[in-house]
Design a protein around this motif. Structure first.
Motif, PDB file in Angstrom:
ATOM      1  N   ASP A 160       0.988  -1.261   0.401  1.00 10.70           N
ATOM      2  CA  ASP A 160      -0.084   0.105   0.342  1.00 10.70           C
ATOM      3  C   ASP A 160       0.294   1.564  -0.196  1.00 10.70           C
ATOM      4  N   TRP A 161       2.397   1.441   0.968  1.00  4.49           N
ATOM      5  CA  TRP A 161       3.183   2.192   1.230  1.00  4.49           C
ATOM      6  C   TRP A 161       2.692   2.598  -0.499  1.00  4.49           C
ATOM      7  N   GLY A 162       3.850   2.197  -1.314  1.00  4.19           N
ATOM      8  CA  GLY A 162       4.277   2.333  -2.623  1.00  4.19           C
ATOM      9  C   GLY A 162       3.216   2.346  -4.013  1.00  4.19           C
ATOM     10  N   MET A 163       2.168   1.515  -3.572  1.00  2.00           N
ATOM     11  CA  MET A 163       0.889   1.701  -4.506  1.00  2.00           C
ATOM     12  C   MET A 163      -0.053   2.401  -4.362  1.00  2.00           C
ATOM     13  N   LYS A 164      -0.118   3.175  -2.976  1.00  4.19           N
ATOM     14  CA  LYS A 164      -1.552   3.719  -3.028  1.00  4.19           C
ATOM     15  C   LYS A 164      -0.530   5.548  -2.111  1.00  4.19           C
ATOM     16  N   ASP A 165      -0.080   5.373  -1.034  1.00  2.56           N
ATOM     17  CA  ASP A 165       0.548   6.329  -0.320  1.00  2.56           C
ATOM     18  C   ASP A 165       1.831   7.681  -1.918  1.00  2.56           C
ATOM     19  N   PHE A 166       2.891   6.399  -2.494  1.00  2.00           N
ATOM     20  CA  PHE A 166       3.457   7.305  -2.635  1.00  2.00           C
ATOM     21  C   PHE A 166       2.838   8.100  -3.999  1.00  2.00           C
ATOM     22  N   PRO A 167       1.410   7.697  -4.694  1.00  2.00           N
ATOM     23  CA  PRO A 167       0.769   8.287  -6.140  1.00  2.00           C
ATOM     24  C   PRO A 167       0.153   9.469  -5.485  1.00  2.00           C
TER      25      PRO A 167
END
Length: 297
Positions: free
Chosen positions: A96-103
Motif C-alpha cells: 500500500d505504501w508504494g501503490m497508494k501512498d506514493f502516488p
C-alpha cells in the motif's frame, strides 16, 4: 484537506504540515517546504520505519540552497503522522505504501505548481516505491539511496536479522497488531506491513512473486525514468548483491550506480546516514546536482 503552519529553520523557506488522502481514503500527513526558487519539485520517500522528519534538513537544503520550488516529505500509512484509528493496522499492506501512498503524495506535491518538473528521492523502500507506484512517467529523474532487495541472505545481518524478524518481531505483530519501536527495527510498524516485509525478506525474489496480488516484475519494467542509485561501502544491509537484486528489475530505465566511501565523506554513512546534515557539504551537492540535471565533473 487542512494544513498547520510551523516556522522553518531556514528564513527563505516556508514549511507546513499538510494532510491529504490516498485514493482509498486513508489519511496521510506530510511536511511541504516551499520557496521562491524555480527548480524542480522534489518528492522525498522514506525508508521503512523512518519518520519523515529525518529528511527535513535535506528538504530544506533543496529549497533554500539549491533553488528547488518545493520538497515534500510524508509518512506512509500506519506510521508517524499517518496513523488512523479507522484503519486496522493488521490490514495495512507494505505494498500500500508504494501503490497508494506514493502516488497520493506525488499528486499533492504537483498541486504546488501544476505542470512543473518533478524529481524524486527515495531511501531504501522509497526507491522500491518508484517501481510499485505506476506513476514513474511523472518524474524527470529519481535518486535512490540504499535501495536494496530485503532478502535476508543478501544482507549483512545474516541469521541474526532473520531470527529477529521471524522469531521475535513477527510473533509480536501477530499478537498485538503492530511492531512497537525499540525492537531494533526502527519506529513502530503496522502488523500487516511487518507481515509483508518478513515474508518478502524470506524469499530470494523478495516481492517479485506476489502475483496475482500485484505484478512487480511488469511494474518495474514499465519504469523509464533515469535513476541514480547510491550505496555506501559501510552499509551493513546494502551489499552489492542486495542492490543488484532490486536494480536488475528496472530493465528499461537508464540506471547509474555509485558507491560512497565513508573515509572520503568524512564519517560513517551506513544504511541511513546519507541524509544527516553533517554531509550537507560533502555528499549532498553532487547528488542534488544530478537531480537538477547539472553536468558532473
Amino acid at each position: 484537506m487542512s494544513s498547520i503552519s510551523r516556522p522553518s529553520a531556514a528564513a527563505s523557506a516556508h514549511a507546513e504540515t499538510i494532510r491529504f488522502e490516498a485514493a482509498d481514503g486513508h489519511p496521510l500527513e506530510g511536511t511541504l517546504t516551499t520557496g521562491p526558487g524555480h527548480g524542480p519539485l522534489a518528492l522525498i520517500s522514506a525508508a521503512t520505519a523512518v519518520k519523515r522528519g529525518f529528511y527535513q534538513k535535506f528538504a530544506e537544503s533543496l529549497v533554500t540552497e539549491h533553488g528547488f520550488r518545493a520538497a515534500l516529505t510524508y509518512d506512509y500509512r500506519g506510521t508517524g503522522g499517518s496513523v488512523s484509528q479507522d484503519f486496522n493496522p493488521r490490514h495495512i499492506s507494505m505494498a500500500d505504501w508504494g501503490m497508494k501512498d506514493f502516488p497520493a503524495a506525488l499528486a499533492r506535491l504537483e498541486l504546488v505548481a501544476p505542470g512543473h518538473r518533478v524529481v524524486g528521492v527515495g531511501q531504501s523502500y522509497g526507491g522500491q516505491a518508484l517501481g510499485l507506484g505506476n506513476v514513474s512517467e511523472r518524474f524527470e529523474r529519481y535518486l535512490m539511496v540504499a535501495t536494496i532487495s530485503g532478502y535476508w541472505r543478501n544482507l549483512g545481518g545474516g541469521f541474526k536479522l532473520y531470527a529477529l524478524m521471524n522469531l521475535v518481531a513477527n510473533p509480536v505483530a501477530f499478537l498485538v497488531g503492530h511492531v512497537p519501536s525499540g525492537m531494533g527495527l526502527g519506529s513502530g510498524l503496522p502488523g500487516g506491513v511487518f507481515s509483508d516485509w518478513t515474508r518478502w525478506c524470506n524469499r530470494p525474489d523478495y516481492f517479485f512473486s506476489e502475483e496475482p496480488r500485484f505484478d512487480a516484475k511488469n511494474l518495474f519494467a514499465s519504469v523509464r525514468t533515469p535513476i541514480l542509485a547510491i550505496g555506501a561501502t559501510d552499509d551493513p544491509w546494502g551489499t552489492p548483491a542486495a542492490r543488484e537484486a532490486i536494480m536488475r528489475h528496472f530493465t528499461n530505465a537508464p540506471v547509474e550506480t555509485r558507491w560512497l566511501d565513508p573515509q572520503e565523506a568524512g564519517g560513517p554513512i551506513g544504511h541511513l546516514d546519507f541524509f544527516r546534515s553533517r554531509f550537507r557539504e560533502t555528499l549532498w551537492p553532487e547528488a542534488i546536482g544530478w537531480l537538477k540535471g547539472e553536468a558532473q565533473a
